[in-house]
Design an enzyme around this catalytic site. Structure first.
Site, mmCIF file in Angstrom:
data_model
loop_
_atom_site.group_PDB
_atom_site.id
_atom_site.type_symbol
_atom_site.label_atom_id
_atom_site.label_comp_id
_atom_site.label_asym_id
_atom_site.label_seq_id
_atom_site.Cartn_x
_atom_site.Cartn_y
_atom_site.Cartn_z
ATOM 1 N N GLN A 1 14.303 2.405 -10.715
ATOM 2 C CA GLN A 1 15.475 3.215 -11.020
ATOM 3 C C GLN A 1 16.646 2.789 -10.135
ATOM 4 O OE1 GLN A 1 14.739 7.546 -11.710
ATOM 5 N NE2 GLN A 1 12.667 7.087 -10.986
ATOM 6 N N HIS B 1 4.635 2.479 -17.078
ATOM 7 C CA HIS B 1 5.217 1.167 -17.389
ATOM 8 C C HIS B 1 5.945 0.612 -16.158
ATOM 9 C CE1 HIS B 1 6.744 -1.619 -20.603
ATOM 10 N NE2 HIS B 1 7.559 -1.916 -19.607
ATOM 11 N N HIS C 1 8.543 -0.248 -13.921
ATOM 12 C CA HIS C 1 9.976 0.028 -13.964
ATOM 13 C C HIS C 1 10.437 0.572 -12.619
ATOM 14 C CE1 HIS C 1 8.553 4.170 -14.404
ATOM 15 N NE2 HIS C 1 9.794 4.584 -14.177
#
Length: 359
Positions: A189, A185, A187
């Site tokens: 961090q 997905h 994304h």
């Protein structure tokens, strides 16, 4: 922008970032989750003067589920299926990592002997979901969506910088199975480190010794813009270029034209100008060989307390792919000695990327 804070079933914080003020974020996490792991153990390496995190609990983190939205923990929840995001849809979401390298949940830390000092891995690790669309990518986000992600990055940088013990905030994205991602997905961090990272120390040390007319990073940018041969693209506020001493086959540094220490310091105009330039570079990466390009995108920000006058916000984007079916492996020279050998001339890399720009 609307910012809504809620909590997951195990107490982790989750923050929705929405464009609409009427977004309903009242959905609760209905899962039954076990206790949160304790923070990692930091051990000091006296030979390199670096801190190494020992985080054994991360061995159990979710690893490459089937790859569909039906199995993805970063997709919105749906009737009969609860994920890390309780809402049935979202714009941008940030939440505390379930398997963090650093956290404030301390355990017991004992002396290991030798010359290594031991202390808790204090800090915080967060996941940033760029979109609810499982099959999208950062390169395909709209300009408004990129600006919302930047708002989230800036918000989290400011908030995490105020956490006791945090010394540096790092926003980044890993993309592609070749890089080692565990979830497909779209994304990124955020790591809030309890120390200043080795790379940042090196950069700030070089900046403090710089004998040029101005700030080291500003002088690098000015020199690359003057030379022109390695510039991939630019606009009023940003320049993307391949550095003259690139380590990676395809590596692009994206600098704002104004020296700022971190993402919160960018103006609204600078944030708006970043989106079209950066996504065009990402699409150029994918166009090089007609395959999805694995990459790491890393925001270099000033530490919380030191070197802020020397630091210069910038994004470094690089890929380990050097040819359609060939990867750049960090073998003996790079891994053991930290001495890089690049297979692609930076000027050629810049030319190839310019040929793929879609504007």
């Amino acid at each position: 922008m609307k910012r809504t804070i809620t909590h997951l079933a195990d107490g982790r914080e989750l923050i929705y970032f929405d464009r609409r003020d009427d977004a309903d974020r009242s959905a609760a996490d209905r899962r039954e989750l076990g206790p949160r792991p304790v923070a990692s153990e930091l051990r000091y390496d006296p030979l390199t003067e670096e801190w190494i995190a020992m985080a054994g609990h991360r061995q159990t983190r979710t690893f490459q589920p089937k790859g569909t939205a039906a199995e993805c923990p970063l997709c919105p929840s749906a009737p009969g299926r609860d994920t890390e995001i309780p809402a049935y849809d979202y714009d941008v979401v940030v939440f505390e990592n379930r398997f963090p390298s650093f956290s404030g949940n301390f355990g017991t830390y004992e002396d290991v002997g030798g010359l290594s000092e031991v202390r808790p891995g204090a800090g915080r690790c967060e996941v940033v979901c760029f979109t609810s669309d499982h099959d999208s990518s950062f390169s395909r986000l709209s300009e408004d969506q990129v600006e919302l992600v930047m708002e989230a990055w800036a918000d989290r940088t400011a908030e995490l910088s105020a956490v006791e013990g945090v010394e540096q905030v790092f926003c980044f994205e890993n993309r592609g199975s070749e890089i080692g991602i565990t979830l497909a997905h779209p994304h990124g961090q955020i790591y809030a480190y309890p120390y200043v990272t080795p790379r940042t120390k090196l950069n700030l040390g070089a900046a403090s010794r710089h004998k040029g007319p101005g700030n080291l990073f500003a002088d690098v940018l000015a020199a690359e813009r003057a030379a022109g041969t390695r510039v991939v693209t630019s606009n009023e506020h940003w320049t993307a270029f391949v550095p003259a001493a690139a380590r990676w086959p395809f590596e692009v540094h994206v600098y704002p034209h104004r020296q700022v220490p971190d993402l919160p310091a960018l103006t609204e105009a600078e944030r708006a100008a970043f989106a079209p330039l950066y996504t065009s570079v990402l699409r150029a990466f994918d166009g090089l060989f007609g395959v999805v390009m694995p990459y790491i995108a890393a925001w270099h920000q000033a530490p919380v307390r030191e070197g802020r006058d020397l630091a210069y916000l910038r994004l470094e984007l690089f890929s380990i792919r050097r040819a359609p079916e060939k990867l750049k492996y960090l073998a003996g020279s790079e891994s053991a000695m930290g001495a890089f050998v690049n297979d692609v001339l930076p000027e050629e890399a810049a030319r190839m990327l310019r040929s793929q720009l879609d504007h």
